[in-house]
Design a protein around this motif. Structure first.
Motif, PDB file in Angstrom:
ATOM      1  N   PRO A 397      12.598  -2.087 -27.233  1.00  0.00           N
ATOM      2  CA  PRO A 397      13.753  -1.950 -26.326  1.00  0.00           C
ATOM      3  C   PRO A 397      13.756  -2.947 -25.180  1.00  0.00           C
ATOM      4  O   PRO A 397      14.719  -3.010 -24.421  1.00  0.00           O
ATOM      5  CB  PRO A 397      13.630  -0.504 -25.808  1.00  0.00           C
ATOM      6  CG  PRO A 397      12.225  -0.100 -26.042  1.00  0.00           C
ATOM      7  CD  PRO A 397      11.673  -0.944 -27.157  1.00  0.00           C
ATOM      8  N   LYS A 398      12.687  -3.727 -25.051  1.00  0.00           N
ATOM      9  CA  LYS A 398      12.629  -4.693 -23.931  1.00  0.00           C
ATOM     10  C   LYS A 398      12.992  -6.112 -24.352  1.00  0.00           C
ATOM     11  O   LYS A 398      13.203  -6.975 -23.506  1.00  0.00           O
ATOM     12  CB  LYS A 398      11.221  -4.684 -23.333  1.00  0.00           C
ATOM     13  CG  LYS A 398      10.871  -3.331 -22.709  1.00  0.00           C
ATOM     14  CD  LYS A 398      10.005  -3.520 -21.473  1.00  0.00           C
ATOM     15  CE  LYS A 398      10.019  -2.288 -20.600  1.00  0.00           C
ATOM     16  NZ  LYS A 398       9.465  -1.117 -21.315  1.00  0.00           N
ATOM     17  N   ALA A 399      13.039  -6.378 -25.654  1.00  0.00           N
ATOM     18  CA  ALA A 399      13.215  -7.762 -26.123  1.00  0.00           C
ATOM     19  C   ALA A 399      14.700  -8.115 -26.270  1.00  0.00           C
ATOM     20  O   ALA A 399      15.220  -8.269 -27.368  1.00  0.00           O
ATOM     21  CB  ALA A 399      12.477  -7.948 -27.449  1.00  0.00           C
ATOM     22  N   ASN A 400      15.375  -8.242 -25.138  1.00  0.00           N
ATOM     23  CA  ASN A 400      16.812  -8.547 -25.190  1.00  0.00           C
ATOM     24  C   ASN A 400      17.061  -9.934 -25.776  1.00  0.00           C
ATOM     25  O   ASN A 400      16.244 -10.835 -25.632  1.00  0.00           O
ATOM     26  CB  ASN A 400      17.409  -8.508 -23.783  1.00  0.00           C
ATOM     27  CG  ASN A 400      17.263  -7.141 -23.133  1.00  0.00           C
ATOM     28  OD1 ASN A 400      16.623  -6.252 -23.690  1.00  0.00           O
ATOM     29  ND2 ASN A 400      17.847  -6.976 -21.969  1.00  0.00           N
ATOM     30  N   HIS A 401      18.193 -10.092 -26.433  1.00  0.00           N
ATOM     31  CA  HIS A 401      18.560 -11.431 -26.902  1.00  0.00           C
ATOM     32  C   HIS A 401      20.074 -11.545 -26.992  1.00  0.00           C
ATOM     33  O   HIS A 401      20.797 -10.551 -26.849  1.00  0.00           O
ATOM     34  CB  HIS A 401      17.903 -11.754 -28.249  1.00  0.00           C
ATOM     35  CG  HIS A 401      18.458 -10.992 -29.412  1.00  0.00           C
ATOM     36  ND1 HIS A 401      19.297 -11.563 -30.342  1.00  0.00           N
ATOM     37  CD2 HIS A 401      18.292  -9.700 -29.793  1.00  0.00           C
ATOM     38  CE1 HIS A 401      19.621 -10.649 -31.239  1.00  0.00           C
ATOM     39  NE2 HIS A 401      19.030  -9.521 -30.939  1.00  0.00           N
ATOM     40  N   ARG A 402      20.528 -12.762 -27.193  1.00  0.00           N
ATOM     41  CA  ARG A 402      21.964 -13.029 -27.270  1.00  0.00           C
ATOM     42  C   ARG A 402      22.328 -13.255 -28.733  1.00  0.00           C
ATOM     43  O   ARG A 402      21.690 -14.061 -29.420  1.00  0.00           O
ATOM     44  CB  ARG A 402      22.287 -14.271 -26.430  1.00  0.00           C
ATOM     45  CG  ARG A 402      23.763 -14.634 -26.349  1.00  0.00           C
ATOM     46  CD  ARG A 402      23.950 -15.883 -25.499  1.00  0.00           C
ATOM     47  NE  ARG A 402      23.586 -15.661 -24.107  1.00  0.00           N
ATOM     48  CZ  ARG A 402      24.439 -15.215 -23.171  1.00  0.00           C
ATOM     49  NH1 ARG A 402      25.702 -14.987 -23.479  1.00  0.00           N
ATOM     50  NH2 ARG A 402      24.020 -15.030 -21.936  1.00  0.00           N
ATOM     51  N   ILE A 403      23.328 -12.553 -29.216  1.00  0.00           N
ATOM     52  CA  ILE A 403      23.735 -12.700 -30.620  1.00  0.00           C
ATOM     53  C   ILE A 403      24.465 -14.031 -30.813  1.00  0.00           C
ATOM     54  O   ILE A 403      25.370 -14.371 -30.040  1.00  0.00           O
ATOM     55  CB  ILE A 403      24.640 -11.525 -31.038  1.00  0.00           C
ATOM     56  CG1 ILE A 403      23.823 -10.219 -31.082  1.00  0.00           C
ATOM     57  CG2 ILE A 403      25.315 -11.799 -32.398  1.00  0.00           C
ATOM     58  CD1 ILE A 403      24.632  -8.983 -31.404  1.00  0.00           C
ATOM     59  N   THR A 404      24.039 -14.761 -31.826  1.00  0.00           N
ATOM     60  CA  THR A 404      24.723 -16.016 -32.128  1.00  0.00           C
ATOM     61  C   THR A 404      24.665 -16.301 -33.622  1.00  0.00           C
ATOM     62  O   THR A 404      23.696 -15.954 -34.302  1.00  0.00           O
ATOM     63  CB  THR A 404      24.117 -17.195 -31.322  1.00  0.00           C
ATOM     64  OG1 THR A 404      24.842 -18.383 -31.646  1.00  0.00           O
ATOM     65  CG2 THR A 404      22.649 -17.410 -31.642  1.00  0.00           C
ATOM     66  N   ALA A 405      25.731 -16.909 -34.133  1.00  0.00           N
ATOM     67  CA  ALA A 405      25.852 -17.120 -35.575  1.00  0.00           C
ATOM     68  C   ALA A 405      24.732 -17.999 -36.116  1.00  0.00           C
ATOM     69  O   ALA A 405      24.308 -17.839 -37.265  1.00  0.00           O
ATOM     70  CB  ALA A 405      27.212 -17.733 -35.900  1.00  0.00           C
ATOM     71  N   ALA A 412      28.789 -15.985 -43.629  1.00  0.00           N
ATOM     72  CA  ALA A 412      30.089 -16.107 -42.949  1.00  0.00           C
ATOM     73  C   ALA A 412      30.090 -17.300 -42.004  1.00  0.00           C
ATOM     74  O   ALA A 412      31.135 -17.892 -41.739  1.00  0.00           O
ATOM     75  CB  ALA A 412      30.391 -14.830 -42.171  1.00  0.00           C
ATOM     76  N   ASN A 413      28.912 -17.638 -41.475  1.00  0.00           N
ATOM     77  CA  ASN A 413      28.770 -18.761 -40.536  1.00  0.00           C
ATOM     78  C   ASN A 413      29.526 -18.575 -39.230  1.00  0.00           C
ATOM     79  O   ASN A 413      29.778 -19.521 -38.506  1.00  0.00           O
ATOM     80  CB  ASN A 413      29.171 -20.094 -41.191  1.00  0.00           C
ATOM     81  CG  ASN A 413      28.203 -20.443 -42.306  1.00  0.00           C
ATOM     82  OD1 ASN A 413      27.029 -20.077 -42.252  1.00  0.00           O
ATOM     83  ND2 ASN A 413      28.693 -21.114 -43.331  1.00  0.00           N
TER      84      ASN A 413
END
Ligand code: MN
Length: 459
Positions: A397-405, A412-413
């Motif tokens: 629960p601490k390992a935040n990240h930013r979603i990116t293709a 789907a790319n």
């Protein structure tokens, strides 16, 4: 058989998260409890992490022909995306073409999936014809492990008239089967689309303007009344709005068994995305039913909290932006569907549990336990219980990240949730006792997914 002990984490069940250890032996869970003593062959330190039962996505479309093209993800890329997102079981929709037997559709879906699927998998069967020969095939479908079906009241290539739906539901009820419905009013939507095109309004923003919420609610109401008459339980898939939910609540008050599914995109994305000026920015979000308003999102979260909605599945049906270009100059030709199977677990934890919209127990029910029970996989799947398959998501629960293709394996790319920041991330995914994914990297070199023959509904 080799044993593995997970120590120092919290075990998530439909009752909540409790500190505990988990011991697995071979492909199964052998023990769950506080400070398990063990001479396990391997010890995995999961301090500070949550252990979820592997997520089940009961609504995917891999390798599906749609409108003259085929989904970007086949069973290989789709199931790898699933596994990476903590989904250890998918139930895809086998879909015979109109005029084909159910058997033909099932054989074709096994050809698409067998030996190529990285997570475990089952099939629902689409019924898009109803006649005596289809009726006669139903017992063979149950024998082949298909206990759930799907019918459409929209899309001319697949829709059935009301009388056929009534007869099919009656036949399925007698066999103990259950059926899901895509609910939108086809006739009025077709008229609205024709009007829009005739008026020269051809852009992607017309997609949602021609599929308003009340036309979903109308179809929900009609399907529920047919199910009432057939004395049959029913599943409303990808429900998006309050008016449709009122119809469900009304049916439940008169005693009907109604199960409801919604999807992450109806909870987290809204219809304003279709009004973006750039074609591609808007067209990438085209799916049916369409994204709705922010008020509907709020209502869906409330319904999840009340338990009025039983499942969150993705309806993963991915197309590349080049495929979405098919609808330039005519929004009715945009292939409909969004990727999501790779994102669902982290999204629902981050925007549901961490934002206190739903409890962690509810997340466990919505993504694991309820689909397992509804679709006849429980307790083999859907729970971290002694004897269940060792399908485990280790969530940090601490390992935040930013979603990116660029970080996605879906073909789907693009990612509809591009830029969303998560609360935590999936550290490991275990499929039937073996480490399949760690920190987003595959730890296996070949697909190991098994076909899951399913039993009857027990939700
Ligand atoms: Mn679908």
């Amino acid at each position: 058989m080799s044993t593995t002990l997970f120590t120092g984490g919290s075990i998530v069940t439909a009752a909540g998260a409790r500190p505990g250890d988990l011991l697995i032996e071979g492909e199964k869970i052998k023990a769950v409890g506080r400070r398990l003593k063990s001479d396990a062959d391997r010890v995995v330190d999961v301090k500070g992490c949550l252990l979820f039962p592997g997520f089940i996505d009961a609504h995917t479309h891999f390798d599906l022909p749609v409108a003259g093209t085929v989904t970007a993800d086949d069973f290989t890329s789709g199931s790898r995306a699933a596994l990476r997102g903590g989904t250890t079981t998918v139930i895809d929709f086998a879909a015979p073409d109109k005029g084909e037997s159910l058997h033909t559709g099932l054989v074709r879906w096994h050809e698409k999936a067998d030996g190529k699927t990285w997570c475990d998998y089952g099939f629902h069967m689409t019924i898009d014809d109803w006649n005596e020969s289809v009726r006669a095939e139903l017992p063979a479908m149950f024998a082949a492990g298909i206990s759930s079906f799907k019918m459409y009241v929209t899309y001319p290539a697949m829709m059935l008239p009301d009388g056929d739906i009534y007869e099919a539901l009656t036949a399925l009820r007698r066999l103990g089967g259950i059926c899901g419905f895509h609910c939108e009013n086809a006739g009025v939507i077709d008229a609205l689309r024709a009007d829009a095109l005739a008026a020269g309004r051809t852009g992607p923003e017309m997609h949602y303007r021609t599929r308003p919420p009340q036309l979903e609610a109308e179809a929900v109401s009609r399907v529920l009344r047919i199910a009432e008459t057939a004395k049959s339980p029913v599943i409303i898939v990808h429900l998006t709005n309050r008016e449709a939910l009122y119809e469900v609540q009304h049916a439940r008050r008169r005693g009907q068994s109604v199960y409801v599914e919604t999807c992450p995109h109806y909870l987290l994305l809204d219809e304003n995305l279709y009004d973006q000026p750039d074609y591609s920015d808007a067209a990438r979000f085209v799916c049916a039913p369409p994204l709705r308003s922010k008020q509907e999102q709020t209502a869906l979260w409330q319904a999840l909290r009340r338990g009025d909605i039983q499942m969150i599945s993705t309806d993963h049906c991915s197309f590349t932006l080049a495929q979405k270009d098919m609808g330039r100059g005519d929004f009715t030709k945009i292939p409909g569907g969004l990727p999501g199977v790779e994102d669902r677990g982290e999204l629902i934890y981050s925007y549901g549990v961490a934002k206190r919209r739903i409890s962690i127990a509810a997340m466990c029910r919505l993504l694991s336990e309820n689909p397992a029970k509804l679709y006849g996989l429980y307790p083999k799947k859907g729970a971290l219980k002694v004897g269940s398959d060792a399908d485990i998501v280790v969530y940090d629960p601490k390992a935040n990240h930013r979603i990116t293709a660029s970080d996605r394996v879906s073909q789907a790319n693009y990612d509809p949730y591009e830029g969303f920041v998560t609360e935590g991330s999936i550290r490991q995914v275990w499929l039937r006792g073996a480490l399949a994914v760690e920190h987003g990297h595959f730890r296996e070199t070949a697909p190991r997914g098994q076909y899951l023959p399913r039993g009857k509904c027990m939700l």
